[in-house]
Write an enzyme that holds these catalytic residues in place. Structure first.
Site, PDB file in Angstrom:
ATOM      1  N   SER A  67      -3.348  -3.231  -0.516  1.00 38.57           N
ATOM      2  CA  SER A  67      -2.308  -4.021   0.136  1.00 38.57           C
ATOM      3  C   SER A  67      -2.767  -5.236   0.453  1.00 38.57           C
ATOM      4  CB  SER A  67      -1.926  -3.283   1.394  1.00 38.57           C
ATOM      5  OG  SER A  67      -1.077  -3.964   2.161  1.00 38.57           O
ATOM      6  N   ALA A  68      -2.136  -6.444  -0.048  1.00 34.25           N
ATOM      7  CA  ALA A  68      -2.469  -7.833   0.237  1.00 34.25           C
ATOM      8  C   ALA A  68      -2.602  -8.223   1.648  1.00 34.25           C
ATOM      9  CB  ALA A  68      -1.548  -8.636  -0.512  1.00 34.25           C
ATOM     10  N   HIS A  69      -1.784  -7.721   2.454  1.00 38.79           N
ATOM     11  CA  HIS A  69      -1.537  -8.088   3.883  1.00 38.79           C
ATOM     12  C   HIS A  69      -2.747  -7.701   4.696  1.00 38.79           C
ATOM     13  CE1 HIS A  69       0.422  -4.922   6.466  1.00 38.79           C
ATOM     14  NE2 HIS A  69       0.624  -4.392   5.099  1.00 38.79           N
ATOM     15  N   THR A 119      11.309  -7.375 -11.999  1.00 45.98           N
ATOM     16  CA  THR A 119      10.595  -8.591 -12.039  1.00 45.98           C
ATOM     17  C   THR A 119       9.427  -8.904 -10.818  1.00 45.98           C
ATOM     18  OG1 THR A 119      12.600  -9.541 -12.885  1.00 45.98           O
ATOM     19  CG2 THR A 119      11.137 -11.169 -11.891  1.00 45.98           C
ATOM     20  N   CYS A 168       3.602   3.163  15.462  1.00 42.71           N
ATOM     21  CA  CYS A 168       4.453   3.129  14.148  1.00 42.71           C
ATOM     22  C   CYS A 168       4.953   2.097  14.079  1.00 42.71           C
ATOM     23  CB  CYS A 168       5.040   4.620  14.026  1.00 42.71           C
ATOM     24  SG  CYS A 168       6.418   4.754  15.050  1.00 42.71           S
ATOM     25  N   GLN A 219      -7.504  -0.542   3.810  1.00 43.86           N
ATOM     26  CA  GLN A 219      -8.106  -0.949   4.911  1.00 43.86           C
ATOM     27  C   GLN A 219      -9.559  -1.357   4.195  1.00 43.86           C
ATOM     28  OE1 GLN A 219      -7.171  -2.064   7.433  1.00 43.86           O
ATOM     29  NE2 GLN A 219      -5.126  -0.623   7.823  1.00 43.86           N
ATOM     30  N   GLY A 270       0.795  -1.262  -0.102  1.00 39.18           N
ATOM     31  CA  GLY A 270       0.105  -0.096  -0.013  1.00 39.18           C
ATOM     32  C   GLY A 270       0.810   1.373  -0.015  1.00 39.18           C
ATOM     33  N   THR A 271       2.077   1.343   0.629  1.00 41.27           N
ATOM     34  CA  THR A 271       2.677   2.480   0.917  1.00 41.27           C
ATOM     35  C   THR A 271       3.334   2.864  -0.663  1.00 41.27           C
ATOM     36  OG1 THR A 271       3.481   1.926   3.010  1.00 41.27           O
ATOM     37  CG2 THR A 271       4.854   3.312   1.675  1.00 41.27           C
ATOM     38  N   ASN A 324      -7.584   3.606   9.045  1.00 41.30           N
ATOM     39  CA  ASN A 324      -7.032   2.578   9.508  1.00 41.30           C
ATOM     40  C   ASN A 324      -7.195   2.406  11.176  1.00 41.30           C
ATOM     41  OD1 ASN A 324      -5.230   4.779   8.526  1.00 41.30           O
ATOM     42  ND2 ASN A 324      -3.808   4.019  10.207  1.00 41.30           N
TER      43      ASN A 324
HETATM   44  N1  PLP Z   1      -2.635   2.703   3.773  1.00 35.72           N
HETATM   45  C1  PLP Z   1      -3.437   2.518   5.081  1.00 35.72           C
HETATM   46  C2  PLP Z   1      -4.820   3.050   5.204  1.00 35.72           C
HETATM   47  C3  PLP Z   1      -2.758   1.620   5.732  1.00 35.72           C
HETATM   48  O1  PLP Z   1      -3.592   1.143   7.120  1.00 35.72           O
HETATM   49  C4  PLP Z   1      -1.373   0.959   5.611  1.00 35.72           C
HETATM   50  C5  PLP Z   1      -0.968   0.155   6.607  1.00 35.72           C
HETATM   51  O2  PLP Z   1      -1.075   0.052   7.644  1.00 35.72           O
HETATM   52  C6  PLP Z   1      -0.950   1.640   4.429  1.00 35.72           C
HETATM   53  C7  PLP Z   1      -1.564   2.434   3.531  1.00 35.72           C
HETATM   54  C8  PLP Z   1       0.432   0.846   4.010  1.00 35.72           C
HETATM   55  O3  PLP Z   1       0.302  -0.399   3.456  1.00 35.72           O
HETATM   56  P1  PLP Z   1       1.579  -1.336   3.372  1.00 35.72           P
HETATM   57  O4  PLP Z   1       1.751  -1.826   4.642  1.00 35.72           O
HETATM   58  O5  PLP Z   1       1.007  -2.464   2.499  1.00 35.72           O
HETATM   59  O6  PLP Z   1       2.872  -0.638   2.873  1.00 35.72           O
END
Ligand code: PLP
Length: 372
Positions: free
Chosen positions: A188-190, A226, A309, A168, A71-72, A140
């Site tokens: 984000s997959a996780h 890749t 954090c 989220q 996600g980042t 989140n």
């Molecule tokens: N955006 C939101 C709202 C999130 O809660 C998070 C992770 O906590 C992220 C982005 C970042 O995702 P990732 O952990 O896959 O980089």
């Protein structure tokens, strides 16, 4: 009963069995999706299948999905790749949005954590420079859902592009790229039972996008490097498994009703707004969040202080501050978040441990007051 109850799915959700199996299979098979031989073609077909599953989860076309490291990265890519210098972001965005647009003009939120649409409108018309508006779908810390369709309507009137961080929301509530009308959407997959270190950005067909990575032509020239085949395969399986969303608001409501009955002064933040059914951000009067997290951990429960954090330290929650919550109250808020493997035993266990802690602290306060 299991050794511990994991109630921190907004931090990361445990790997779903289907994701685990898909990853092991992909790791065993190997292959580079860019190779033309059979091993390469097999890897390519795993990536393509995952792309279809991720696209289906958010009503997108497979060609609109660009896999990334999470996600980042997706948030960073959308903001930089939109080409817009002027960014408007809500006060409750994740740091991966706010730090990639340090000069962003901030859209305030109300006391429930919902973006102030009138303020957005004022910001949009303040000057003519074409902007990118970045507003998340679900928060989140509180789970509060934003009125994205209204954000898009206002943005379009002003010629602005829209990015939506749906990290989220996806897999919990229905997400529809075209129904929402946004240009960029991050995943984000996780957070939905896939592996860490993989995610995606959806780019609506026709939206501008300038990649900033240099290298091979992977992901249709939008993200060089890749592909993480096993991670992507796990993401695809988790996306497929989470298509029906999460139906856990009954558990969340039972939890909040019980905690508020134990401590009537407790507060559930964002409870007056539409929010995810899996998230409860709630205060325990007079007890610091760190103390609660540690005590609950000793009782076999994993929850988090709203704003832990990456260093594990707890900072003042910018989200609660933006909602006008006084620091002394915000310091006592924890986040409890459910997921695909949460059941009512977990909730009962949490209620019992929370009651125990609150009773112990209240009794010691009474003893201290008597001794004073
Ligand atoms: N955006 C939101 C709202 C999130 O809660 C998070 C992770 O906590 C992220 C982005 C970042 O995702 P990732 O952990 O896959 O980089």
């Amino acid at each position: 009963m299991s050794a511990f109850a994991y109630l921190d799915h907004n931090a990361t959700s445990p790997l779903r069995p289907a994701a685990f199996d898909a990853m092991v299979e992909a790791l065993r098979a190997g292959g580079n999706p860019s190779s033309v031989h059979r091993a390469g073609r097999a890897a390519r077909s795993r990536v393509d299948a995952a792309r279809r599953h991720v696209a289906a989860l958010i009503g997108a076309l497979p060609a609109e999905i660009v896999f990334a490291s999470g996600g980042t990265e997706a948030n960073n890519m959308a903001i930089a790749g939109s080409g817009r210098q002027r960014v408007l972001a809500s006060a409750v965005e994740h740091d991966s949005v706010l730090k990639s647009a340090p000069d962003a003009e901030i859209i305030p939120v109300d006391r429930e954590g919902v973006v102030d649409l009138a303020a957005l409108e004022r910001l949009l018309v303040r000057h003519g420079e074409p902007a990118l508006v970045s507003v998340m779908l679900a928060n989140n810390e509180t789970g509060v859902l934003q009125p994205i369709a209204d954000v898009v309507r206002l943005a379009r009137q002003a010629g602005a592009l829209v990015h939506c961080d749906a990290v989220q929301a996806a897999g919990k509530v229905r997400v529809d790229l075209h129904g929402l009308g946004v240009d960029y959407l991050s995943l984000s997959a996780h957070k939905l039972g896939g592996p860490t270190g993989v995610g995606a950005m959806a780019i609506r067909s026709g939206a501008p996008f300038a990649p900033d990575r240099r290298g091979g032509g992977q992901e249709s020239n939008r993200r060089a490097g890749t592909e993480n085949v096993a991670g992507i395969a796990g993401f695809g399986a988790a996306a497929e498994a989470s298509r029906d969303g999460l139906a856990v608001e009954g558990l969340r409501d039972r939890l909040e009703r019980s905690l508020l009955a134990i401590a009537p002064d407790a507060r559930a933040f964002g409870a007056g707004a539409p929010r995810l059914g899996n998230t409860s951000c709630i205060s325990m009067p007079g007890v610091k969040a760190e103390t609660q997290v540690m005590a609950l951990d000793l009782a076999g429960l994993c929850v988090s202080a709203g704003a832990a954090c990456s260093s594990g330290k707890v900072h003042r929650s910018a989200v609660l501050a933006a909602m006008g919550v006084e620091d002394a109250v915000a310091e006592t808020a924890i986040r409890i978040s459910f997921g695909w493997n949460t059941d009512s035993d977990d909730i009962e266990r949490l209620i019992a441990a929370w009651r125990d802690l609150y009773t112990r602290v209240s009794q010691s306060d009474i003893r201290q007051a008597r001794a004073a």
